[in-house]
Design a protein around this motif. Sequence first.
Motif, PDB file in Angstrom:
ATOM      1  N   UNK A   1       2.582   8.757  -8.486  1.00  0.00           N
ATOM      2  CA  UNK A   1       3.214   9.947  -9.049  1.00  0.00           C
ATOM      3  C   UNK A   1       3.285   9.893 -10.563  1.00  0.00           C
ATOM      4  N   UNK A   2       4.346  10.525 -11.095  1.00  0.00           N
ATOM      5  CA  UNK A   2       4.541  10.549 -12.544  1.00  0.00           C
ATOM      6  C   UNK A   2       4.920   9.154 -13.040  1.00  0.00           C
ATOM      7  N   UNK A   3       4.662   8.932 -14.310  1.00  0.00           N
ATOM      8  CA  UNK A   3       5.023   7.661 -14.929  1.00  0.00           C
ATOM      9  C   UNK A   3       3.809   6.950 -15.476  1.00  0.00           C
TER      10      UNK A   3
ATOM     11  N   UNK B   1       0.838  -1.209   0.000  1.00  0.00           N
ATOM     12  CA  UNK B   1       0.000   0.000   0.000  1.00  0.00           C
ATOM     13  C   UNK B   1       0.869   1.253   0.000  1.00  0.00           C
ATOM     14  N   UNK B   2       1.933   1.213   0.775  1.00  0.00           N
ATOM     15  CA  UNK B   2       2.853   2.352   0.836  1.00  0.00           C
ATOM     16  C   UNK B   2       3.510   2.584  -0.525  1.00  0.00           C
ATOM     17  N   UNK B   3       3.917   1.505  -1.185  1.00  0.00           N
ATOM     18  CA  UNK B   3       4.548   1.637  -2.506  1.00  0.00           C
ATOM     19  C   UNK B   3       3.574   2.239  -3.514  1.00  0.00           C
ATOM     20  N   UNK B   4       2.321   1.768  -3.458  1.00  0.00           N
ATOM     21  CA  UNK B   4       1.320   2.307  -4.387  1.00  0.00           C
ATOM     22  C   UNK B   4       1.085   3.787  -4.115  1.00  0.00           C
ATOM     23  N   UNK B   5       1.036   4.149  -2.847  1.00  0.00           N
ATOM     24  CA  UNK B   5       0.779   5.533  -2.470  1.00  0.00           C
ATOM     25  C   UNK B   5       1.950   6.445  -2.837  1.00  0.00           C
ATOM     26  N   UNK B   6       3.172   5.970  -2.588  1.00  0.00           N
ATOM     27  CA  UNK B   6       4.344   6.838  -2.752  1.00  0.00           C
ATOM     28  C   UNK B   6       4.952   6.781  -4.158  1.00  0.00           C
ATOM     29  N   UNK B   7       5.094   5.584  -4.710  1.00  0.00           N
ATOM     30  CA  UNK B   7       5.816   5.435  -5.971  1.00  0.00           C
ATOM     31  C   UNK B   7       4.907   5.304  -7.177  1.00  0.00           C
TER      32      UNK B   7
ATOM     33  N   UNK C   1       4.443   1.724 -13.324  1.00  0.00           N
ATOM     34  CA  UNK C   1       3.993   1.541 -11.944  1.00  0.00           C
ATOM     35  C   UNK C   1       3.713   0.061 -11.641  1.00  0.00           C
ATOM     36  N   UNK C   2       3.180  -0.641 -12.650  1.00  0.00           N
ATOM     37  CA  UNK C   2       2.930  -2.080 -12.473  1.00  0.00           C
ATOM     38  C   UNK C   2       4.237  -2.836 -12.278  1.00  0.00           C
ATOM     39  N   UNK C   3       5.266  -2.466 -13.062  1.00  0.00           N
ATOM     40  CA  UNK C   3       6.559  -3.152 -12.966  1.00  0.00           C
ATOM     41  C   UNK C   3       7.239  -2.895 -11.624  1.00  0.00           C
ATOM     42  N   UNK C   4       6.940  -1.746 -11.006  1.00  0.00           N
ATOM     43  CA  UNK C   4       7.488  -1.470  -9.664  1.00  0.00           C
ATOM     44  C   UNK C   4       7.013  -2.543  -8.684  1.00  0.00           C
TER      45      UNK C   4
END
Length: 692
Positions: free
Chosen positions: A101-103, A92-98, A108-111
């Motif tokens: 944003x831009x991209x 959840x934190x990764x989705x919120x922070x990374x 974002x899926x690959x993150x």
Amino acid sequence: MAMNLQETNSFTLHSNSTLEDILIEKLLLSHDPDDRRLDSDQLLHAMENIMFYATISEISDLDFIDNDEGKITDIEAFGFKETLSHLINKISHEILCKCSGEGSLHEKTMILFDLLGNYRWDAKAVIVLATFVKSYGEFWLLMQIYPRNTLALSVAMLKQLPSDLSAFTRQFKALSLLMKTVIDLTKCVIKYESLPLSQVKLDKENKSITQYNIYLAVYWIIRSILTCSFQVSALKAMTPVQYSDSTTIATWELSSLVNRLKGMYNNLNHQVEECSKQTESQLYQSLLNNFNEEHNENQEVLQILFATRDNYPLLDCSTQVKLGLPELKNKVVLLLITKPELLPIEELLLLVQQTCDNPYNEILEESYEIVWIPIPDSNSWTDAEKRSFRVLSQSIPWWSIKQPWSLNSGVVTFIKQEWNYRDDPIMVVLDTQGNLSNLNALDLIFIWGAKAYPFSNSREKELWEEQSWNLQLLVDEIDPLITNWVNENRYICIYGSEDIDWILEFNSKLKKIRNSGLQLEMVYVGTRNESEKIQKFLSLIQEEGLRDSLFSLCLTKRRSFWLRLESIIRSKLKLGYSLDTDQALQEASALVNNENSNKSWVAIGRGSSNDIVRVEGSKMMECLNRFLEWEAKVGKLGFLGALRTAIDPPLSDEPCGHESKTIPYGEEEELVEDMRVCEKCKLPWKKFVIYK
């Protein structure tokens, strides 16, 4: 991260430099699974429940689904421990922070794929889904209760959630449809990932295509979940003026994903079904081949029988410790196969008593293990059956398969067809080498318990060759007090009846005989199908403190007595003994038949003597009424001999004339020495001295 070599090799069949191939290359580069295990199926079931409630507008009017899933399994691994809640919060934190944003959405899926590199494909999809469903469930919980809850209203205002969701009806319907499709597609991935691929050889091309589509499916599952997550998050930033255009675009985006994922589901579902059918067929044949061969150890057979990708498919129910198949190496394995409800209570308690609580069990030093394999009537498990298994698997002293619903259907088919499992429980025995030694040892264990080790057919025959019909066989270990009476060589009268008047009169008559000096113990064993009337009568006797005048086994032990009798009959018949020639089979069958005709009956014996007098209740009462007539013979013939002659007087004083050997009467009763009786009718033979 390292790329999985097996999956890389299968991928090369599709390397045509297409965009999808390039995508999958990147997915595999991020994929480096370790020993972490997650119960994806259980977690997905919980997510389905949350999504169901999230689509209901008035939660207070619902009859809640009975969901007794218990604590959702945390992530497990050797040398690694991480709670599921911690992982979900991290995602959840990764989705919120990374990811917010831009991209591009792809980036974002690959993150998330990089973050979930150590998990299997099904776990990646389910974990991200859980992350979204958790926040989505919280969102709807607030929206559904804030009109009548001040705290919820304050939190909704703080989150800047819209007060009226009517403008988003089409969008939320599209989102719900997408999530349903995501869940269906995820089930396909879970089903494939649970196949025991190391135990079978699937068609290479079909396997390669299926894996290729698994990777794509997981990618689009996660990407679709991110889309839903961003749409829900965007609601709080909207003004009423933006609602119309925004919801139209969002609905179109969700609907496009639904169409894409439905197409993927139809294709993947067909491929996974083909792989599943191949797996079932090969496992069935492998089991058939293995049980027709001799083995040096049991691991190969057990690996096929418990075919799964889980290295710890078993559970020690008493400690809840998860176990691997190597724990069963060099042990006799008893497979207890039943319905998810296990056994009736009297059978369950008798089995515990005859195995875990049996003194002989300590001598064996864990040389065998009982493994419970529950199998439902249908091909799929219901929620009620799963709940029943979870409750029982926490209360029995044996092992069980950890997730019986994951047992391959090919294995289930083999058990039903080759081991003749229907509805009645069976206990299949595998010796220390994994060879089949007994198709059903349940009756053997009910009769002899741990003494029957190693529970093979040959051991069952051996025990019957050593065993004769006596009180020890009839009531052994059912009740400690009765066992002591047998060991002390006392006379014991066992009787059964549904007639309360007869029971009271019979006790009164025998009490007078006991008062005359005879050491005779009386035990009431009830009936096979005991009525509530009898149970209330016995309870009343107990409450009024009249136990000395009527000793009765407790209900469970009374049922154990009849279960033991039935086990004797089944075991004898299984081994080919004849009712015409075998005494134990004759006597046990006679007692059961008396019950079937609702007749009272009496059986009197002494210690470990082979001499037991069995008679119908009415005839026994007639004999007791004439006790003064044959009491004098007790000193010469002993109580059993005198009773037998009173019940069935010889036609004359001449020998019976049976062509059979005699046995010393001193072995039967200690009252008379140097007397020999006929082995068949137990009447005394006259002694003649011949001089040459």
